[in-house]
Design an enzyme around this catalytic site. Structure first.
Site, PDB file in Angstrom:
ATOM      1  N   ASP A   1       0.822  -1.225   0.000  1.00  0.00           N
ATOM      2  CA  ASP A   1       0.000   0.000   0.000  1.00  0.00           C
ATOM      3  C   ASP A   1       0.849   1.266   0.000  1.00  0.00           C
ATOM      4  OD1 ASP A   1      -2.213  -1.755   0.258  1.00  0.00           O
ATOM      5  OD2 ASP A   1      -1.858  -1.838   2.413  1.00  0.00           O
ATOM      6  N   GLN A  55       2.455  -6.085  -3.023  1.00  0.00           N
ATOM      7  CA  GLN A  55       2.744  -6.061  -1.583  1.00  0.00           C
ATOM      8  C   GLN A  55       3.992  -5.209  -1.286  1.00  0.00           C
ATOM      9  OE1 GLN A  55       2.111  -9.437  -3.080  1.00  0.00           O
ATOM     10  NE2 GLN A  55       0.055  -8.689  -2.860  1.00  0.00           N
ATOM     11  N   LYS A 105       1.989   2.026  -5.247  1.00  0.00           N
ATOM     12  CA  LYS A 105       2.708   1.527  -6.428  1.00  0.00           C
ATOM     13  C   LYS A 105       1.964   1.802  -7.728  1.00  0.00           C
ATOM     14  CE  LYS A 105       3.142  -2.500  -4.444  1.00  0.00           C
ATOM     15  NZ  LYS A 105       3.019  -2.263  -3.018  1.00  0.00           N
ATOM     16  N   GLY A 107      -3.806  -4.453  -4.420  1.00  0.00           N
ATOM     17  CA  GLY A 107      -4.794  -3.465  -4.842  1.00  0.00           C
ATOM     18  C   GLY A 107      -4.048  -2.229  -5.288  1.00  0.00           C
ATOM     19  N   HIS A 108      -3.891  -2.074  -6.583  1.00  0.00           N
ATOM     20  CA  HIS A 108      -3.113  -0.949  -7.107  1.00  0.00           C
ATOM     21  C   HIS A 108      -4.067   0.104  -7.672  1.00  0.00           C
ATOM     22  CE1 HIS A 108       0.633  -3.726  -7.609  1.00  0.00           C
ATOM     23  NE2 HIS A 108       0.219  -3.581  -6.372  1.00  0.00           N
TER      24      HIS A 108
END
Ligand code: IMP
Length: 435
Positions: A16, A229, A19, A43-44
């Site tokens: 988080d 991650q 990225k 989750g990007h």
């Protein structure tokens, strides 16, 4: 092989770090964007002209024309999530087809039993749980290592053999579920047609992505490796057992993408200007107080994948320095600096004390017992979201950025001061896309 054209983006904390935004910036000058680790636990988020895109499995390069996006062999692939993401992108006018998205036949498939097992084993662990995203990530990687109970993406394209495998593995899983967890059996006869249908839709995209990437390396076509991650969640080098189940550092790129060591190119380490963590495990700079609450609210620190509130605290430069060394980071990208606006005082952890003694070298296993040594900085009050040059930043913010770079031992090349594509300060970088 032209190695210098490639770039790798990895998170240096617990994920988080933002990225999506930097991958988006670099994707514009890349021919390929490749996911090499993790799965739909990631989750990007990319914000384009005020429109927010939250990507879990599809590489962020999909938002750029002329970019080929690969889901590499090191990923655990959830076809239902991927197809849901593809349909959502199509409905928003983003082109997705075999022309811009390919999936490695050697990636492993997240099956319904993996998700069920993830949740059941977390429930069983109770207070000692890992706090996973419940996306079936750990159980799927466990089956990859186990081999005889694994299903790979290549299997999705062979309906008869797939049906046989599903029936065979489901029988084994159901025995485990009932004896270990007292859980209901999964219905293999419902799973078979569901996954045959996924295979039918995905078949044109399934191929040997490693082969294509090695060709691209030979031709010197620029590849961007999109990490998932963060390094403190790496299965080998993170805060084990409170980690994810894959190799998420730049060391995981060759293995997870099928390219030679050295293909990583310039490694950009993403660091949030403070720290957040979701799930359980040590977090020495955590602020379980109004500082942490303020960071969470200002930084909108709620999981992209699970919606869980993230734990928040000061930047841990001692840990990030270790992560940067491990990944061979060339440049740092400092994200969410604007979240720190308005604090009277800022702190950065520069070392740990364990049992009353200063640690000479970083030791990930000591994190649980570590007391932090902090350096303090004056805060700033003026809004920095419109700053586009380093010199536009208030002197206190400049001092903070410079010192963070010194403490981590890498140059800060890129500073993000807001969620939108334009809200960046490019300081000094060797990467074309960031200029
Ligand atoms: P898993 O990857 O779902 O098995 O979760 C293991 C640990 O990694 C948990 O603490 C999760 O919260 C964390 N985790 C996994 N993926 C991400 C991510 O993309 N961002 C932040 N934390 C993550």
């Amino acid at each position: 092989m032209n190695r210098s054209a490639n770039a790798t983006v990895v998170g240096l904390q617990w994920g988080d770090e933002g990225k999506g935004k930097i991958v988006d910036a670099l994707a514009g000058v890349s021919r390929y964007v490749v996911r090499f680790c993790g799965g739909a636990n990631a989750g990007h988020t990319v914000t384009v002209n005020g429109q927010k895109f939250a990507m879990h499995l599809i590489p962020c390069g999909i938002l750029h024309d002329g970019v080929l996006n690969f889901v590499g062999n090191g990923v655990v692939f959830d076809p239902a999530t991927a197809l849901g993401e593809i349909d959502a992108l199509l409905s928003r006018g983003v082109a997705v087809s075999p022309d811009n998205l390919r999936i490695s036949s050697a990636a492993h498939v997240v099956m319904p039993w993996h998700k069920a097992q993830d949740s059941l084993s977390e429930q069983r662990l109770g207070g000692g749980k890992i706090g996973t995203t419940a996306r079936g990530i750990g159980p799927c990687y466990a089956d990859k290592a186990n081999r005889s109970t694994a299903i790979r993406v290549g299997d999705l394209a062979c309906p008869d053999a797939l049906a046989e495998k599903i029936r065979h593995v489901a029988e084994i899983k159901n025995k485990v579920f009932s004896s270990l967890f007292g859980a209901e059996a999964l219905d293999a006869e419902a799973i078979v047609p569901e996954f045959i249908e996924y295979g039918r839709r995905l078949a044109p995209m399934i191929c040997d992505t490693g082969h294509l990437l090695r060709l691209a390396c030979r031709k010197g076509e620029p590849i961007l490796f999109e990490g998932g991650q963060g390094i403190m969640l790496d299965v080998d080098h993170g805060t084990y057992p409170f980690v994810t189940s894959s190799a998420v550092s730049a060391c995981g790129v060759p293995q997870g993408a099928g390219v030679p060591p050295g293909a990583t190119g310039t490694v950009v380490g993403l660091v949030k200007a403070y720290t957040s963590r979701v799930g359980a495990g040590p977090f020495p700079t955590e602020q379980s107080n109004e500082i942490g609450d303020r960071l969470r609210e200002r930084g909108r620190e709620y999981g992209t994948t699970t919606g869980r509130p993230r734990r928040c605290g000061w930047l841990d430069a001692f840990a990030v320095r270790y992560a940067a060394e491990l990944s061979g980071v060339d440049e740092l990208a400092l994200a969410l600096l604007d979240v720190l606006t308005g604090f009277d005082e800022l702190k950065v952890c520069t070392g740990y004390r364990v049992g009353g003694r200063d640690l000479e070298a970083f030791d990930v296993t000591a994190m649980g017992a570590a007391e932090c040594t902090y350096e303090s900085f004056p805060g700033w009050t003026s809004d920095i979201t419109a700053c586009r040059k380093f010199d536009d930043l208030p002197p206190e913010a400049q001092q903070y950025v410079k010192r963070v770079g010194e403490l981590i031992g890498r140059p800060v090349a890129f500073i993000s001061v807001g969620p939108d594509r334009q809200q960046n300060i490019v300081h000094r970088t060797r990467l074309e896309g960031l200029k």
